[in-house]
Design a protein around this motif. Structure first.
Motif, short mmCIF file in Angstrom:
data_model
loop_
_atom_site.label_atom_id
_atom_site.label_comp_id
_atom_site.label_asym_id
_atom_site.label_seq_id
_atom_site.Cartn_x
_atom_site.Cartn_y
_atom_site.Cartn_z
N SER A 93 0.84 -1.10 -0.13
CA SER A 93 -0.12 -0.02 -0.03
C SER A 93 0.99 1.28 -0.01
O SER A 93 0.51 2.34 -0.78
N SER A 94 2.14 1.19 0.61
CA SER A 94 3.14 2.25 0.59
C SER A 94 3.27 2.41 -0.83
O SER A 94 3.60 3.69 -1.25
N ARG A 95 3.48 1.47 -1.60
CA ARG A 95 3.72 1.64 -3.06
C ARG A 95 2.86 2.44 -3.74
O ARG A 95 3.48 3.15 -4.75
N LEU A 96 1.72 2.46 -3.43
CA LEU A 96 0.55 3.02 -4.03
C LEU A 96 0.80 4.73 -3.76
O LEU A 96 0.67 5.59 -4.86
N THR A 97 0.86 5.12 -2.72
CA THR A 97 0.99 6.38 -2.14
C THR A 97 2.31 7.08 -2.98
O THR A 97 2.38 8.05 -3.48
N GLN A 110 1.70 7.65 -6.56
CA GLN A 110 1.20 8.95 -6.66
C GLN A 110 2.05 10.13 -6.49
O GLN A 110 1.98 11.23 -7.30
N ARG A 111 2.95 10.15 -5.76
CA ARG A 111 3.93 11.23 -5.48
C ARG A 111 4.74 11.17 -6.65
O ARG A 111 5.05 12.51 -6.91
N MET A 112 5.43 10.30 -7.00
CA MET A 112 6.33 10.11 -8.21
C MET A 112 5.57 10.73 -9.35
O MET A 112 6.06 11.60 -9.82
N SER A 126 17.18 10.12 -8.47
CA SER A 126 16.49 11.16 -9.40
C SER A 126 15.67 12.01 -8.66
O SER A 126 15.00 11.72 -7.56
N PRO A 127 15.32 13.29 -9.10
CA PRO A 127 14.74 14.26 -8.43
C PRO A 127 12.96 13.84 -8.39
O PRO A 127 12.33 14.31 -7.86
N TYR A 128 12.78 12.89 -9.31
CA TYR A 128 11.17 12.57 -9.47
C TYR A 128 11.02 11.35 -8.55
O TYR A 128 10.13 10.78 -8.19
N HIS A 129 12.31 10.62 -7.88
CA HIS A 129 12.31 9.51 -7.06
C HIS A 129 11.73 9.74 -5.74
O HIS A 129 12.17 10.64 -5.01
N VAL A 130 10.83 8.85 -5.50
CA VAL A 130 10.27 8.66 -4.02
C VAL A 130 10.45 7.45 -3.28
O VAL A 130 10.15 6.40 -4.16
#
Ligand code: AMP
Ligand code: FE
Ligand code: FE
Ligand code: ZN
Length: 283
Positions: free
Chosen positions: A95-99, A102-104, A159-163
């Protein structure tokens, strides 16, 4: 005996269904294949049925996402329990992979065309969502040509896009897998091309906690990294494995390109203690 102990299906970030992974494994002349989707057991039943149909042995497994001081570690768990604390931790990571996705996508969406709904739809219902699905959305939108380019330009670690996402502590993961009767093996431990790697002391701490094996033979290891893995295996008497890390069309890795020696496989099986059974269907 040809044994490949690390593959992915559409239940995580592979592009072929569990049944297709097993069918292709049989066609490739493998005798034993493990299905090890990221953080999920959802492909097991379909893979088991296919193993019986195609006459090969299936080792049910999971590639468990772990993290130590911000560095990602993948722990292969063979024949693990399907309930209890490990299972709860896997669901938490999923479930953390879903949020996280979304953030990425929010970050990526500032610069390129991508939506969260599209990432979910390319991943398919109930798959463990990962960066490869974001890559597939970018490919579909013509932003990049393939997954590799997506990782090189947008999705790499740092990467700046990585979360990041929630992931288990590796020592705790080893303990949970063993407590449930499963067999923990550290995946591609020294694959520096993927990002930062942990030093040997973390592997030693995992060994102290009951790590059974180490994946030395993997395409992301060069000769010196294989040697590092073999050295720590000798030092701690760990089982040595080799595998393809097949992801279907998502990566160049081909089934059986690296394999595990039969005596090492026997040692892995001997370390299992009542988690899940091997599906024995080999003629
Ligand atoms: P994630 O689980 O979301 O952190 O994404 C990691 C996954 O991305 C790994 O399991 C690999 O399957 C995949 N991956 C990592 N690097 C690459 C790459 N350069 N090309 C294609 N897939 C990659
Ligand atoms: Fe993957
Ligand atoms: Fe991995
Ligand atoms: Zn993998």
């Amino acid at each position: 005996m040809r044994i490949d102990l690390h593959t992915h299906s559409t239940c995580s970030d592979g592009t072929t269904t569990p049944a297709e992974v097993v069918a292709e494994a049989a066609r490739s002349g493998l005798d034993v294949v493990a299905l090890t989707d990221h953080d999920t057991t959802r492909g097991w039943d379909e893979a088991a049925a296919a193993a019986r149909e195609h006459g090969i042995d299936l080792v049910p497994g999971i590639e468990v996402s772990c993290k130590h001081e911000g560095i990602s570690i993948h722990l292969l768990a063979y024949l693990p329990p399907t309930d209890g604390e490990l299972f709860a931790e896997l669901e938490k990571a999923r479930s953390s992979r879903l949020t996280r996705a979304q953030r990425m996508v929010e970050r990526l969406g500032e610069d390129v065309e991508i939506t969260y709904e599209q990432v979910l739809s390319v991943a398919g219902a109930d798959a463990t969502i990962g960066r490869p699905h974001m890559a597939d959305a970018l490919v579909a939108n013509g932003v990049v040509a393939n997954r590799s380019e997506a990782f090189e330009r947008y999705l790499y670690n740092g990467s700046p896009y990585h979360v990041g996402h929630y992931a288990l502590d590796p020592v705790r993961a080893v303990e949970l897998v063993r407590a449930g009767g499963g067999v923990p093996v550290m995946a591609h431990p020294f694959a520096e091309s993927r990002g930062r790697i942990v030093d040997e002391d973390v592997v030693r701490a995992m060994a102290d906690a009951g790590l059974v094996g180490i994946e030395a033979h993997h395409r992301d290891h060069d000769a010196s990294q294989v040697e590092r893995a073999l050295a720590i295996a000798r030092e701690r008497d760990l089982v040595v494995t080799g595998s393809s890390d097949f992801h279907g069309a998502g990566k160049p890795n081909r089934l059986g390109e690296n394999t595990t020696a039969p005596d090492q496989y026997e040692r892995l099986l001997a370390a299992a203690s009542g988690g899940t059974e091997v599906v024995r269907a080999r003629h």
